[in-house]
Write a protein that holds these residues in place. Sequence first.
Motif, PDB file in Angstrom:
ATOM      1  N   SER A 169       0.750  -0.794   0.333  1.00  0.00           N
ATOM      2  CA  SER A 169       0.168   0.011  -0.394  1.00  0.00           C
ATOM      3  C   SER A 169       0.992   1.503  -0.193  1.00  0.00           C
ATOM      4  CB  SER A 169      -0.946  -0.149   1.236  1.00  0.00           C
ATOM      5  OG  SER A 169       0.016  -0.136   2.713  1.00  0.00           O
ATOM      6  N   ASP A 170       0.361   2.546  -0.735  1.00  0.00           N
ATOM      7  CA  ASP A 170       1.172   3.359  -1.173  1.00  0.00           C
ATOM      8  C   ASP A 170       0.465   4.962   0.514  1.00  0.00           C
ATOM      9  OD1 ASP A 170       2.525   2.516  -3.186  1.00  0.00           O
ATOM     10  OD2 ASP A 170       1.264   3.477  -4.155  1.00  0.00           O
ATOM     11  N   GLY A 171       1.745   5.769   0.691  1.00  0.00           N
ATOM     12  CA  GLY A 171       1.737   6.122   1.219  1.00  0.00           C
ATOM     13  C   GLY A 171       2.724   7.116   0.810  1.00  0.00           C
ATOM     14  N   LYS A 190      16.287  18.525   8.461  1.00  0.00           N
ATOM     15  CA  LYS A 190      15.329  19.104   7.562  1.00  0.00           C
ATOM     16  C   LYS A 190      14.161  18.169   7.926  1.00  0.00           C
ATOM     17  CE  LYS A 190      16.753  22.504   4.835  1.00  0.00           C
ATOM     18  NZ  LYS A 190      17.585  23.568   2.842  1.00  0.00           N
ATOM     19  N   THR A 191      13.295  18.133   7.961  1.00  0.00           N
ATOM     20  CA  THR A 191      12.264  16.761   7.359  1.00  0.00           C
ATOM     21  C   THR A 191      11.693  16.769   6.210  1.00  0.00           C
ATOM     22  OG1 THR A 191      10.744  17.869   9.825  1.00  0.00           O
ATOM     23  CG2 THR A 191       9.872  15.906   8.051  1.00  0.00           C
ATOM     24  N   HIS A 192      11.680  15.827   5.775  1.00  0.00           N
ATOM     25  CA  HIS A 192      11.680  15.282   4.209  1.00  0.00           C
ATOM     26  C   HIS A 192      10.762  14.717   4.706  1.00  0.00           C
ATOM     27  CE1 HIS A 192      12.485  14.361   0.462  1.00  0.00           C
ATOM     28  NE2 HIS A 192      12.277  12.760   0.350  1.00  0.00           N
ATOM     29  N   PHE A 193       9.947  14.296   3.298  1.00  0.00           N
ATOM     30  CA  PHE A 193       8.247  13.754   3.165  1.00  0.00           C
ATOM     31  C   PHE A 193       8.487  12.951   2.094  1.00  0.00           C
ATOM     32  CE2 PHE A 193       7.498  17.154   5.573  1.00  0.00           C
ATOM     33  CZ  PHE A 193       6.435  16.311   6.597  1.00  0.00           C
ATOM     34  N   GLU A 194       8.333  11.293   1.973  1.00  0.00           N
ATOM     35  CA  GLU A 194       8.693  10.832   0.843  1.00  0.00           C
ATOM     36  C   GLU A 194       7.322   9.555  -0.018  1.00  0.00           C
ATOM     37  OE1 GLU A 194      10.819   9.339  -2.436  1.00  0.00           O
ATOM     38  OE2 GLU A 194      11.738  10.899  -0.655  1.00  0.00           O
ATOM     39  N   GLU A 195       7.402   9.843  -1.020  1.00  0.00           N
ATOM     40  CA  GLU A 195       5.989   8.528  -1.611  1.00  0.00           C
ATOM     41  C   GLU A 195       6.672   7.909  -1.273  1.00  0.00           C
ATOM     42  OE1 GLU A 195       2.941   9.627  -1.901  1.00  0.00           O
ATOM     43  OE2 GLU A 195       3.231  11.096  -1.224  1.00  0.00           O
ATOM     44  N   GLU A 196       6.124   7.029  -0.456  1.00  0.00           N
ATOM     45  CA  GLU A 196       6.845   5.587   0.491  1.00  0.00           C
ATOM     46  C   GLU A 196       5.764   3.614  -0.018  1.00  0.00           C
ATOM     47  OE1 GLU A 196      10.225   6.081   3.562  1.00  0.00           O
ATOM     48  OE2 GLU A 196       8.008   5.699   4.158  1.00  0.00           O
ATOM     49  N   THR A 197       6.360   2.924  -0.361  1.00  0.00           N
ATOM     50  CA  THR A 197       5.403   1.691  -0.070  1.00  0.00           C
ATOM     51  C   THR A 197       5.295   1.235   1.245  1.00  0.00           C
ATOM     52  OG1 THR A 197       5.210   1.693  -2.681  1.00  0.00           O
ATOM     53  CG2 THR A 197       4.662  -0.610  -1.823  1.00  0.00           C
ATOM     54  N   GLN A 198       3.877   0.797   1.253  1.00  0.00           N
ATOM     55  CA  GLN A 198       4.754  -0.492   3.015  1.00  0.00           C
ATOM     56  C   GLN A 198       4.714  -1.492   1.669  1.00  0.00           C
ATOM     57  OE1 GLN A 198       0.842  -1.644   4.965  1.00  0.00           O
ATOM     58  NE2 GLN A 198       1.883  -0.129   6.392  1.00  0.00           N
ATOM     59  N   ILE A 199       4.822  -2.381   2.582  1.00  0.00           N
ATOM     60  CA  ILE A 199       5.409  -3.851   1.960  1.00  0.00           C
ATOM     61  C   ILE A 199       5.326  -4.756   3.038  1.00  0.00           C
ATOM     62  CG2 ILE A 199       6.898  -5.772   0.970  1.00  0.00           C
ATOM     63  CD1 ILE A 199       7.972  -3.441  -0.435  1.00  0.00           C
ATOM     64  N   ASN A 200       3.937  -5.987   2.314  1.00  0.00           N
ATOM     65  CA  ASN A 200       3.652  -7.109   4.224  1.00  0.00           C
ATOM     66  C   ASN A 200       3.939  -8.330   3.389  1.00  0.00           C
ATOM     67  OD1 ASN A 200       2.649  -5.446   6.166  1.00  0.00           O
ATOM     68  ND2 ASN A 200       1.489  -5.148   4.469  1.00  0.00           N
TER      69      ASN A 200
END
Length: 364
Positions: A169-171, A190-200
């Motif tokens: 799932s992406d977040g 610096k706080t960084h925001f990254e489009e990530e994928t959660q893998i299970n």
Amino acid sequence: MTVREITRHLEELAPLLYAEDFDNVGLLVGDPDQQVSGILVTLDTLENVVDEAIDKKLNLIVSFHPIIFTGLKKLTGKTYVERVVMKALANKIAIYSMHTALDNSIIGVNAKICEVLGVFSPKILIPKAQTIKKLTTYVPKKNADELKESLFQAGAGTIGNYSNCSFSSDGTGSFMAGENSNPTLGEIGKTHFEEETQINVTFDSAKEIDVLNALFKNHPYEEVAYEVITLDNTNQNIGMGMVGEIEKEMDETEFFSMLKEKMNASVIRHSQLLGKKVKKVAVLGGSGAFAIPIAKQKGADVLITADIKYHEFYEAEGKIVICDIGHYETEQFTKNLLVDFLTEKIPNFAIALSESITNPIKYF
């Protein structure tokens, strides 16, 4: 090859993590880095078995039963266990035991019994609990497919007859790199925001080291965020005993005759015959009284095992025929299983099936 290299092959067949908590498995005597001149496979490691290894110039004994089961406080040669260990050490012979690790393997002791008896498509009778784990991790979207593939290659994502199983799932993930960090993405402070994928992915507990090594090696982040939890799901590919069906149903007495012949059993101790046909067969090598309730629950016509006590035969309750053919008799073909496996894994290597009969029980 070294002892360590050979036992790694054996642990593909029966990972030591499969063993029961009470057991004593693995390398019991010897140096794991010793060069191996040859392997002697036996059910039990007794003095005559060590003598056989010496005569045949084989310096690794692969034994089903462990010669050291409880702690040894001294080595004086007073007991048969002490004498075996002393003789093995004096002759630089290593001893490796598999026992319940092999009992719990889907291609181990009970699969061999099924093969000998012609029980087809057998399933695990008593699945082992807490042997499935789940990994959750987070990775930049662009790296998700590559990381999943590396986890699959390490053994994660296998469920029964299916492989490469996962859920993603992406977040958006966030982090701030500290002063002494070396971030793959973002800037220090610096706080960084990254489009990530959660893998299970789920995996066999015996694969945990391989799966985590693959995660750390292939994840792009300096610090990897991950969770590993143990699941309560039953594992249908690990556990004690097996149950399946024979090709053609038989009368009970006809089945008994076949059982005695194929398992080289001198006698069958059994509960009351039910006057029914035998089709569904449960097996559990060694002491198997604890399997009686499960065998009944799964609708087996007979349970083939050993070491049944007087009152335990009452547990049949007119629903199953309990057959005690002897401890040695249920496990005798384990030696052949191990020789065949090792010969396939390391061909052109000295591997011998012990000629020593180690059954301590005699019949008059």
